[in-house]
Design a protein around this motif. Structure first.
Motif, PDB file in Angstrom:
ATOM      1  N   ARG A   1       0.825  -1.204   0.000  1.00  0.00           N
ATOM      2  CA  ARG A   1       0.000   0.000   0.000  1.00  0.00           C
ATOM      3  C   ARG A   1       0.860   1.254   0.000  1.00  0.00           C
ATOM      4  O   ARG A   1       0.455   2.303  -0.506  1.00  0.00           O
ATOM      5  CB  ARG A   1      -0.909  -0.020   1.231  1.00  0.00           C
TER       6      ARG A   1
ATOM      7  N   SER B   1       0.189  -2.968   6.728  1.00  0.00           N
ATOM      8  CA  SER B   1      -0.926  -3.398   5.880  1.00  0.00           C
ATOM      9  C   SER B   1      -0.750  -4.873   5.549  1.00  0.00           C
ATOM     10  O   SER B   1       0.361  -5.406   5.593  1.00  0.00           O
ATOM     11  CB  SER B   1      -0.999  -2.565   4.587  1.00  0.00           C
TER      12      SER B   1
ATOM     13  N   TYR C   1      -5.330  -2.247   6.870  1.00  0.00           N
ATOM     14  CA  TYR C   1      -4.191  -1.357   7.058  1.00  0.00           C
ATOM     15  C   TYR C   1      -4.384  -0.525   8.330  1.00  0.00           C
ATOM     16  O   TYR C   1      -5.497  -0.405   8.845  1.00  0.00           O
ATOM     17  CB  TYR C   1      -3.994  -0.445   5.845  1.00  0.00           C
TER      18      TYR C   1
END
Length: 249
Positions: free
Chosen positions: A27, A41, A144
């Protein structure tokens, strides 16, 4: 379709799946190494459900629950914050009391709360709450760490920090947040100048001290802000520090 073409199509499909999977896993590909140290994440294909665990007495039990039931990881920032709070908020007369833990699951969000109380004898002087909020993205099939918030509140009406060390406390928290030294020092200098030159008591219920909100690049960095809270008579009541993911997904 020939065997050769089928094999080629299968290879392309596998490659696409790998590329998509890599995109989901990272991410924070555009973030710096320092920012990566504050992130977490992982792939996820379902929400967190709905549950309350409001009276967890041991840190190990809370961590086990986060890892085993929800498959999320507590970042290093949590540990460095705990060390900072213990160091900066205890004194010869003020000691850390029994720490309390709680976990709340609400569909696409999971909240892990830790409450640190500091006492002088039996009287509460200061308490700090650390809140980690995890989010589940359906589109990205990913969980996340959405935000990491630290609050430090002075308990007595006319109380102060145990060591009267606001600058040292802000500096330590800012360094934990990976704020650049120059930005941290500039923010503190501006804040202290305002306190010194103000003709009237500061009564702001949210006064930013250090912030990167101006010109924030959501694809390359977290939002970071440290702020002070004052009451209506100008008494410093609370310190607030936030790290949060502002990406659109």
């Amino acid at each position: 379709m020939s065997q050769k073409k089928r094999s080629m199509s299968l290879m392309i499909l596998v490659l696409l799946l790998i590329l998509i999977g890599c995109g989901k896993a990272d991410r924070y590909a555009g973030f710096s190494q320092a920012e990566h140290a504050l992130s977490w994440s992982n792939e996820r294909n379902r929400s967190f459900g709905d549950a309350d665990y409001s009276k967890i007495e041991k840190e190990a039990k809370a961590f086990d629950l986060l890892q085993d039931k929800y498959n999320v990881v507590v970042p290093n920032y949590y540990e460095t914050t705990k060390h900072t709070l213990t160091k900066e908020l205890t004194s010869k007369t003020v000691k850390l009391g029994a720490v309390q833990y709680a976990i709340f699951a609400r569909n696409k969000e999971l909240e892990f709360r830790t409450l640190y109380p500091f006492y002088q004898g039996e009287e509460l002087q200061v308490f700090s709450e650390v809140i980690l909020t995890y989010a589940y993205s359906v589109d990205q099939a990913q969980a996340y760490l959405k935000s990491q918030i630290v609050t430090i509140k002075i308990a007595p009406i006319k109380g102060t920090l145990p060591n009267d060390n606001q600058r040292e406390l802000i500096t330590a928290i800012g360094k934990n947040m990976k704020l650049p030294d120059k930005k941290l020092e500039t923010g503190l200098a501006g804040y202290e100048k305002r306190l010194k030159e103000s003709e009237n008591p500061i009564t702001d219920d949210y006064l930013p001290i250090v912030s990167n909100t101006s010109g924030l690049d959501k694809e390359q960095e977290f939002l970071k802000e440290i702020a002070a809270v004052y009451d209506e008579v100008g008494t410093f009541r609370e310190l607030y520090a936030e790290i949060s993911d502002q990406k659109s997904k």
